[in-house]
Design an enzyme around this catalytic site. Structure first.
Site, mmCIF file in Angstrom:
data_model
loop_
_atom_site.group_PDB
_atom_site.id
_atom_site.type_symbol
_atom_site.label_atom_id
_atom_site.label_comp_id
_atom_site.label_asym_id
_atom_site.label_seq_id
_atom_site.Cartn_x
_atom_site.Cartn_y
_atom_site.Cartn_z
ATOM 1 C CG MET A 18 -36.473 37.248 9.116
ATOM 2 S SD MET A 18 -34.714 37.583 9.404
ATOM 3 C CE MET A 18 -34.058 35.916 9.513
ATOM 4 C CG ASP A 37 -42.025 26.610 12.198
ATOM 5 O OD1 ASP A 37 -41.768 26.017 13.268
ATOM 6 O OD2 ASP A 37 -41.626 27.752 11.944
ATOM 7 C CG ASP A 60 -37.006 17.050 11.744
ATOM 8 O OD1 ASP A 60 -36.158 17.970 11.668
ATOM 9 O OD2 ASP A 60 -36.769 15.969 12.330
ATOM 10 C CB VAL A 61 -35.455 21.809 8.362
ATOM 11 C CG1 VAL A 61 -36.645 22.690 8.011
ATOM 12 C CG2 VAL A 61 -34.857 22.186 9.726
ATOM 13 C CE1 TYR A 150 -27.661 31.658 14.814
ATOM 14 C CE2 TYR A 150 -25.928 33.329 14.738
ATOM 15 C CZ TYR A 150 -27.205 32.905 14.407
ATOM 16 O OH TYR A 150 -28.029 33.715 13.661
ATOM 17 C CE LYS A 154 -27.623 31.030 11.225
ATOM 18 N NZ LYS A 154 -28.795 30.696 10.382
#
Length: 244
Positions: A18, A37, A60-61, A150, A154
């Protein structure tokens, strides 16, 4: 195609799936895009494919210093940032009682903490433009229940989006969340989930999973000035799942 003409965008998790669809769409619409990424091979291949208006940075986020580097390099290459798409994330469907603390903290860091770090890092740059849009990719599991870890993250992204929208509005920065249902990406088409997803699609009101490009069209709208009066809101793209 010029819906993002003159805009500078940062997109995380952009090497494939995505995220890569978002990168392609933004470049097509005239934006200068820095995408990030940990997948160097995929990222560099996509940058080469798209040309001078797309730059890849390994990132690295979950690391604040990495975020500062991304914003600094983006400003150096293209100027102040107008758009941030917090797309990076991982899924995990391990049963609650079998999940380790380490596994739980990993998904929280990647899916939740990274969004906080990204918004904080980009806000000073956006302030220079007076016209910023942050798009946080959540999930329908940010609206309804699902796997522990998860789902938690979110829901958190949804909440952070609203809080940040209120606190950044006076700077001209809008913040919205996107809540996809089942999307045909490598995350769901590789491994053991393939047959399960095919069966699940039969129960979606539109009777199919979405293509990444369909989500990109919604992200594009929120990134552009066309959505200039939308902030702090959830935008659902799930084929009707949460309407049931």
């Amino acid at each position: 195609m010029s819906r993002l003409e003159g805009k500078v965008a940062v997109i995380t998790g952009g090497a494939r799936g995505m995220g890569a669809a978002h990168v392609r769409k933004f470049v097509e619409e005239g934006a200068k895009v820095v995408f990030t990424d940990l997948n160097e091979e995929g990222g560099r291949a996509l940058a080469q494919e798209l040309g001078e208006n797309a730059v890849f940075i390994k990132h690295d986020v979950t690391n604040a210093a990495d975020w500062d580097t991304v914003i600094t390099e983006t400003e150096s290459k293209f100027g102040p940032v107008n758009i941030l798409v917090n797309n990076a994330g991982i899924s995990m469907s391990k049963p609650f009682l079998e999940m380790s603390e380490e596994e739980y903290r990993k998904i929280v860091d990647i899916n939740q903490v990274s969004v906080f770090l990204g918004m904080k890092a980009v806000a000073p740059s956006m302030r220079k433009t007076g016209n910023g849009s942050i798009v946080n990719i959540s999930s329908i599991n940010g609206l309804v229940g699902g796997a522990v870890g998860y789902t938690d993250t979110k829901f958190a992204v949804r909440g952070m989006t609203k809080a940040a929208a209120l606190q950044l509005a006076h700077l001209g920065i809008r913040v919205n969340s996107v809540h996809p249902g089942v999307i045909e990406t490598p995350m769901v088409t590789e491994g053991d989930a393939v047959e399960m997803i095919k069966e699940f699609a039969k129960h979606i009101p539109l009777r199919r999973v979405a293509q990444s490009e369909e989500v990109s069209n919604l992200v594009l709208f929120l990134a552009s000035d066309e959505s200039s009066y939308s902030t702090g809101s959830e935008f659902v793209i799930d084929g009707g799942l949460t309407a049931m």
